[in-house]
Design a protein around this motif. Structure first.
Motif, short mmCIF file in Angstrom:
data_model
loop_
_atom_site.label_atom_id
_atom_site.label_comp_id
_atom_site.label_asym_id
_atom_site.label_seq_id
_atom_site.Cartn_x
_atom_site.Cartn_y
_atom_site.Cartn_z
N ASP A 35 16.33 -1.05 3.84
CA ASP A 35 15.96 -0.11 2.78
C ASP A 35 14.47 -0.25 2.47
N TYR A 36 13.95 0.72 1.75
CA TYR A 36 12.56 0.67 1.32
C TYR A 36 12.44 -0.26 0.12
N ILE B 221 4.68 0.06 -0.82
CA ILE B 221 6.05 0.34 -0.38
C ILE B 221 6.13 0.03 1.11
N TYR B 222 7.21 -0.62 1.53
CA TYR B 222 7.43 -0.87 2.95
C TYR B 222 8.92 -0.83 3.22
N TYR B 223 9.28 -0.75 4.50
CA TYR B 223 10.68 -0.76 4.89
C TYR B 223 11.09 -2.18 5.23
N CYS C 133 5.50 4.42 5.56
CA CYS C 133 5.87 3.00 5.50
C CYS C 133 5.91 2.30 6.84
N LEU D 247 8.43 9.09 3.17
CA LEU D 247 8.40 7.63 3.25
C LEU D 247 8.32 7.13 4.68
N ASP D 248 9.04 7.77 5.60
CA ASP D 248 8.99 7.37 7.02
C ASP D 248 7.59 7.54 7.60
N ILE E 84 10.63 3.63 -6.55
CA ILE E 84 9.88 4.20 -5.44
C ILE E 84 9.58 5.67 -5.69
#
Length: 199
Positions: A84-85, A76-78, A43, A39-40, A95
């Motif tokens: 949080d995502y 999806i984004y932070y 996002c 995810l990092d 997610i």
């Protein structure tokens, strides 16, 4: 337009900077790495410049007329506010349900130019920007449907009932037609700048 191809000059420094920037992007995101992405890596939202969505929206934004839009378009984004995502589409899913689909869709898009899975998740603008980033000689550096339709009108080509990605390919083919007729070192980036400056 003919005069541009006959006597126009390529912006060498700009094109070289684009090639260098793409090489940097490929170091972070080679075509075959999406299955390993977390995810990092994907996002936008944490103010770092090492995630895929940042590169697509900001890192390569000087090299084309692109409007990927806001973080909601990336599914999806932070969220800094929530720390949080966040999932922006697909209510009822988590997610962890959607992110593997994003990995597969990006892999299919980058490795095979297969848009089917990507089109279930993303808009055409985001898809074209990714395709142009991995295949800059096959896709034109403009992703907005209105701009592409206007270009088709300028060249007196059909545009009705043609999807945005196909319109983009059509404009790239027009560029190739002129390049074949008037061989030069003009790139599609140079042509894009010329078109925006004149029309």
């Amino acid at each position: 337009i003919e005069n541009f191809f006959k006597s126009g000059k390529s912006e060498e420094k700009y094109n070289e900077n684009f090639r260098n920037r793409l090489e940097e992007f490929y170091e972070f995101f080679p075509k075959n790495q999406f299955s390993k992405m977390d995810l990092d890596d994907y996002c936008i939202g944490k103010s770092n410049h090492t995630n895929f969505c940042w590169w697509i929206e900001k890192g390569l934004d000087k090299y084309g007329k692109f409007t990927p839009g806001n973080s909601g378009n990336y599914v999806i984004y932070y969220s800094k506010e929530d720390e949080d995502y966040r999932l922006t589409k697909f209510p009822g899913y988590s997610i962890s349900d959607i992110f593997p689909k994003i990995q597969i869709a990006l892999s299919e898009l980058a490795e095979k130019e297969n848009i089917q899975k990507a089109s279930e998740l993303f808009g055409d603008s985001f898809i074209i920007k990714i395709l142009n980033s991995y295949y800059p000689d096959k896709y034109f550096p403009i992703n907005g449907r209105t701009s592409l339709i206007n270009l088709m009108k300028i060249f007196d080509r059909s545009f009705k009932k043609i999807d945005t990605i196909e319109l983009n390919r059509s404009v790239q083919n027009i560029f190739k037609e002129y390049k074949n007729k008037y061989p030069s070192d003009i790139t599609n980036l140079d042509f894009m700048h010329f078109l925006y400056s004149k029309f």
